[in-house]
Design an enzyme around this catalytic site. Structure first.
Site, mmCIF file in Angstrom:
data_model
loop_
_atom_site.group_PDB
_atom_site.id
_atom_site.type_symbol
_atom_site.label_atom_id
_atom_site.label_comp_id
_atom_site.label_asym_id
_atom_site.label_seq_id
_atom_site.Cartn_x
_atom_site.Cartn_y
_atom_site.Cartn_z
ATOM 1 N N HIS A 66 -8.485 0.577 -3.839
ATOM 2 C CA HIS A 66 -9.356 0.433 -2.660
ATOM 3 C C HIS A 66 -10.050 1.760 -2.410
ATOM 4 O O HIS A 66 -9.445 2.710 -1.913
ATOM 5 C CB HIS A 66 -8.467 0.017 -1.470
ATOM 6 C CG HIS A 66 -9.193 -0.109 -0.165
ATOM 7 N ND1 HIS A 66 -8.525 -0.197 1.042
ATOM 8 C CD2 HIS A 66 -10.516 -0.178 0.136
ATOM 9 C CE1 HIS A 66 -9.403 -0.314 2.023
ATOM 10 N NE2 HIS A 66 -10.620 -0.290 1.502
ATOM 11 N N MET A 123 -9.161 7.921 -0.561
ATOM 12 C CA MET A 123 -9.939 8.375 0.609
ATOM 13 C C MET A 123 -10.514 9.756 0.339
ATOM 14 O O MET A 123 -9.828 10.621 -0.213
ATOM 15 C CB MET A 123 -9.032 8.437 1.837
ATOM 16 C CG MET A 123 -8.319 7.132 2.138
ATOM 17 S SD MET A 123 -7.433 7.234 3.699
ATOM 18 C CE MET A 123 -6.561 5.671 3.698
ATOM 19 N N MET A 125 -11.062 -5.810 6.094
ATOM 20 C CA MET A 125 -10.272 -4.812 6.817
ATOM 21 C C MET A 125 -9.898 -5.364 8.189
ATOM 22 O O MET A 125 -10.767 -5.786 8.958
ATOM 23 C CB MET A 125 -11.071 -3.515 7.002
ATOM 24 C CG MET A 125 -11.300 -2.696 5.740
ATOM 25 S SD MET A 125 -9.821 -2.245 4.823
ATOM 26 C CE MET A 125 -8.849 -1.378 6.046
ATOM 27 N N SER A 130 0.850 -1.187 0.000
ATOM 28 C CA SER A 130 0.000 0.000 0.000
ATOM 29 C C SER A 130 0.885 1.236 0.000
ATOM 30 O O SER A 130 1.612 1.482 0.968
ATOM 31 C CB SER A 130 -0.888 0.020 1.244
ATOM 32 O OG SER A 130 -1.403 1.335 1.424
ATOM 33 N N ASP A 143 -4.962 3.386 -2.050
ATOM 34 C CA ASP A 143 -6.015 3.751 -1.108
ATOM 35 C C ASP A 143 -6.593 5.119 -1.451
ATOM 36 O O ASP A 143 -5.938 6.140 -1.270
ATOM 37 C CB ASP A 143 -5.434 3.781 0.309
ATOM 38 C CG ASP A 143 -5.095 2.397 0.813
ATOM 39 O OD1 ASP A 143 -6.021 1.569 0.914
ATOM 40 O OD2 ASP A 143 -3.903 2.137 1.084
ATOM 41 N N SER A 188 2.798 0.387 6.065
ATOM 42 C CA SER A 188 3.897 0.916 6.871
ATOM 43 C C SER A 188 4.999 -0.109 7.122
ATOM 44 O O SER A 188 6.175 0.248 7.200
ATOM 45 C CB SER A 188 3.359 1.447 8.202
ATOM 46 O OG SER A 188 2.625 0.454 8.878
ATOM 47 N N MET A 239 -12.221 4.144 -0.514
ATOM 48 C CA MET A 239 -12.834 4.448 0.794
ATOM 49 C C MET A 239 -13.551 5.783 0.640
ATOM 50 O O MET A 239 -13.119 6.823 1.163
ATOM 51 C CB MET A 239 -11.748 4.483 1.881
ATOM 52 C CG MET A 239 -11.271 3.101 2.277
ATOM 53 S SD MET A 239 -9.685 3.132 3.116
ATOM 54 C CE MET A 239 -8.607 3.151 1.690
ATOM 55 N N HIS A 296 -1.316 -1.431 -4.191
ATOM 56 C CA HIS A 296 -2.588 -1.172 -3.514
ATOM 57 C C HIS A 296 -2.732 0.341 -3.354
ATOM 58 O O HIS A 296 -1.897 0.996 -2.728
ATOM 59 C CB HIS A 296 -2.589 -1.875 -2.158
ATOM 60 C CG HIS A 296 -3.851 -1.746 -1.384
ATOM 61 N ND1 HIS A 296 -4.943 -2.575 -1.568
ATOM 62 C CD2 HIS A 296 -4.215 -0.874 -0.404
ATOM 63 C CE1 HIS A 296 -5.912 -2.233 -0.730
ATOM 64 N NE2 HIS A 296 -5.504 -1.196 -0.013
ATOM 65 N N ASP A 314 -6.265 -6.349 4.839
ATOM 66 C CA ASP A 314 -5.659 -5.016 4.790
ATOM 67 C C ASP A 314 -5.652 -4.373 6.175
ATOM 68 O O ASP A 314 -6.712 -4.118 6.754
ATOM 69 C CB ASP A 314 -6.492 -4.164 3.815
ATOM 70 C CG ASP A 314 -5.937 -2.769 3.595
ATOM 71 O OD1 ASP A 314 -4.846 -2.452 4.108
ATOM 72 O OD2 ASP A 314 -6.626 -1.997 2.893
ATOM 73 N N GLY A 315 -4.443 -4.081 6.650
ATOM 74 C CA GLY A 315 -4.302 -3.288 7.872
ATOM 75 C C GLY A 315 -3.524 -3.980 8.970
ATOM 76 O O GLY A 315 -3.884 -5.076 9.412
ATOM 77 N N GLY A 316 -2.430 -3.360 9.378
ATOM 78 C CA GLY A 316 -1.681 -3.847 10.528
ATOM 79 C C GLY A 316 -0.884 -5.116 10.281
ATOM 80 O O GLY A 316 -0.510 -5.803 11.238
ATOM 81 N N GLY A 329 -8.650 4.235 7.073
ATOM 82 C CA GLY A 329 -8.359 5.673 7.137
ATOM 83 C C GLY A 329 -6.885 5.994 7.259
ATOM 84 O O GLY A 329 -6.438 6.999 6.720
ATOM 85 N N PHE A 330 -6.151 5.159 7.947
ATOM 86 C CA PHE A 330 -4.745 5.480 8.201
ATOM 87 C C PHE A 330 -3.877 4.231 8.143
ATOM 88 O O PHE A 330 -4.339 3.135 8.496
ATOM 89 C CB PHE A 330 -4.597 6.129 9.584
ATOM 90 C CG PHE A 330 -5.376 7.399 9.711
ATOM 91 C CD1 PHE A 330 -4.863 8.604 9.243
ATOM 92 C CD2 PHE A 330 -6.649 7.382 10.269
ATOM 93 C CE1 PHE A 330 -5.608 9.775 9.330
ATOM 94 C CE2 PHE A 330 -7.406 8.550 10.360
ATOM 95 C CZ PHE A 330 -6.883 9.753 9.887
ATOM 96 N N GLY A 331 -2.621 4.440 7.769
ATOM 97 C CA GLY A 331 -1.644 3.367 7.876
ATOM 98 C C GLY A 331 -1.117 3.294 9.300
ATOM 99 O O GLY A 331 -1.374 4.164 10.130
ATOM 100 N N GLY A 332 -0.404 2.229 9.589
ATOM 101 C CA GLY A 332 0.302 2.117 10.864
ATOM 102 C C GLY A 332 -0.539 1.771 12.068
ATOM 103 O O GLY A 332 -0.092 1.948 13.198
HETATM 104 C C1 DX5 Z 1 -6.028 1.789 5.674
HETATM 105 C C2 DX5 Z 1 -5.676 1.370 4.279
HETATM 106 C C3 DX5 Z 1 -4.523 0.443 4.230
HETATM 107 C C4 DX5 Z 1 -3.249 0.988 4.830
HETATM 108 C C5 DX5 Z 1 -2.546 -0.184 5.446
HETATM 109 O O1 DX5 Z 1 -7.245 2.418 5.662
HETATM 110 O O2 DX5 Z 1 -6.755 0.754 3.648
HETATM 111 O O3 DX5 Z 1 -4.313 -0.040 2.912
HETATM 112 O O4 DX5 Z 1 -2.390 1.598 3.922
HETATM 113 O O5 DX5 Z 1 -1.445 0.300 6.137
HETATM 114 P P1 DX5 Z 1 -0.719 -0.567 7.239
HETATM 115 O O6 DX5 Z 1 -0.166 -1.798 6.541
HETATM 116 O O7 DX5 Z 1 0.354 0.344 7.733
HETATM 117 O O8 DX5 Z 1 -1.729 -0.906 8.287
HETATM 118 ZN ZN ZN Z 2 -6.321 -0.286 1.702
#
Ligand code: DX5
Ligand code: ZN
Length: 223
Positions: free
Chosen positions: A66, A37, A137, A8, A35, A198, A68, A33, A175-177, A142-145
């Protein structure tokens, strides 16, 4: 089991974006990927079709888009024209998901549907033949990390059961974490594609880290 990696670029350095995409491409990534938003469906804003169209010319990786955004039906054609090969929207963001999935297929993209942590896999039961891709999800979008929500593992297993029960062929993306520490458990639960933001781009060498993920996943499939 051949689990694919979808970096991503939300966490990438946009001053070096083409270089970084090249690095993940050479080290085992299968998708980019993207994102999207809108600041309404999620409390963050990223990019639109123009950025995707420009990046499309710079890599051979498949674009996994993706969305959002609210009312995704207003925008899917523009993301398709920009070069997105997989277009995923949120079940929570539209009233007529079945119609939109059909439309995405009709314009030549893979039709993806995503569910937030609060939405059960059972909500997809009546749509199982209508999508090519499901994005589970494992954080609130909404956010990475953010930290991986463990219940997502159970949802991956439920999605596999739904696929078998309904004789559908969709792929399961998570997707996520996702990190070097938990990626094998995500693969073992049955993910086909792992999104990693991240944990790849917040490291000094995103190519080397992608390779580490690739090796871990290949090792997991050998055992
Ligand atoms: C979050 C995004 C993800 C995000 C994942 O809303 O959809 O694609 O970039 O980031 P990490 O891998 O850092 O959780
Ligand atoms: Zn995503």
């Amino acid at each position: 089991m051949d689990v694919k990696i979808a970096p991503s670029i939300l966490s990438a350095d946009f001053g070096r974006i083409v270089e970084q995409i090249g690095q993940v491409e050479r080290n085992g990534a299968s998708y980019v990927h993207l994102d999207v938003m809108d600041g309404v469906f999620v409390p963050n804003i990223t990019w639109g079709p123009k950025v995707i169209a420009d990046l499309r010319k710079r890599t051979k990786l498949v674009f996994d888009c993706h969305l959002m955004i609210v009312d995704p039906e207003r925008y899917v054609d523009r993301f398709r024209e920009a070069g997105a090969e997989i277009i995923t929207f949120h079940l929570e963001a539209t009233t007529h998901a079945q119609r939109l999935l059909g439309h995405i297929r009709s314009i030549g993209a893979k039709a993806g549907i995503s569910i937030c942590p609060q939405t059960p896999v059972a909500m997809l039961e009546d749509l199982a033949g209508d999508f090519d891709w499901v994005l589970i999800m494992s954080v609130n979008p909404g956010f990475g990390g953010q930290r991986f929500i463990p219940h997502a593992l159970e949802k991956i297993r439920e999605a596999r059961e739904l696929r078998e029960r309904s004789h559908a062929k969709f792929e399961i993306e998570v997707d996520g974490g996702i990190s070097l520490e938990n990626v094998r458990s995500v693969a073992a639960a049955g993910a086909d594609v792992v999104v990693i933001g991240s944990a790849i781009f917040d490291t000094p060498d995103c190519g080397r880290t992608t390779k580490q993920f690739r090796e871990l996943l290949d090792g997991a499939s050998a055992t």
